[in-house]
Design a protein around this motif. Structure first.
Motif, short mmCIF file in Angstrom:
data_model
loop_
_atom_site.label_atom_id
_atom_site.label_comp_id
_atom_site.label_asym_id
_atom_site.label_seq_id
_atom_site.Cartn_x
_atom_site.Cartn_y
_atom_site.Cartn_z
N SER A 166 -9.00 2.28 -3.17
CA SER A 166 -8.18 1.07 -3.20
C SER A 166 -6.69 1.42 -3.28
CB SER A 166 -8.57 0.21 -4.40
OG SER A 166 -8.19 0.85 -5.60
N MET A 167 -5.86 0.41 -3.03
CA MET A 167 -4.42 0.60 -3.08
C MET A 167 -3.96 0.92 -4.51
SD MET A 167 -1.51 0.63 -1.50
CE MET A 167 -1.38 -0.35 -0.04
N VAL A 184 -1.54 5.54 1.92
CA VAL A 184 -0.92 4.23 1.68
C VAL A 184 -0.53 3.60 3.02
CG1 VAL A 184 1.15 3.11 0.74
CG2 VAL A 184 -0.15 4.67 -0.67
N GLY A 185 0.03 4.40 3.90
CA GLY A 185 0.38 3.89 5.22
C GLY A 185 -0.84 3.38 5.98
N THR A 220 -4.76 4.51 -5.34
CA THR A 220 -3.90 5.39 -4.55
C THR A 220 -2.50 5.46 -5.14
OG1 THR A 220 -5.17 4.84 -2.58
CG2 THR A 220 -3.03 5.84 -2.24
N LEU A 221 -1.96 4.32 -5.54
CA LEU A 221 -0.62 4.30 -6.12
C LEU A 221 -0.58 4.98 -7.49
CD1 LEU A 221 0.60 0.75 -5.07
CD2 LEU A 221 1.25 2.96 -4.10
N ILE A 222 -1.64 4.83 -8.26
CA ILE A 222 -1.71 5.51 -9.57
C ILE A 222 -1.75 7.02 -9.36
CG2 ILE A 222 -3.21 5.92 -11.56
CD1 ILE A 222 -3.93 2.93 -11.44
#
Length: 66
Positions: A2-3, A56-57, A6-8
């Motif tokens: 999940s986004m 992310v992209g 991924t950001l974490i």
């Protein structure tokens, strides 16, 4: 993946990379040799951050055209 996850992971890789870069840039002490390869850890964290940025992209819809 999940986004959010991924950001974490991206934030964690950037923090580890920054810390390893700071530790690797400190002057060496010949009486106490370094036992941790900080520059290599920084390189691995930067490679992981690059892969996570690509992910992310892809999650945002930026995909190569075929």
């Amino acid at each position: 993946m999940s986004m959010t996850l991924t950001l974490i992971l991206l934030a964690g890789a950037l923090i580890v990379g920054g810390f390893a870069g700071w530790r690797g840039a400190r002057p060496s002490d010949f009486l106490r040799p370094r036992m941790t390869p900080w520059r290599f850890i920084m390189l691995l964290a930067a490679a992981l951050a690059f892969l996570l940025l690509i992910h992310v992209g892809a999650l945002l819809g930026f995909a190569p055209r075929t």
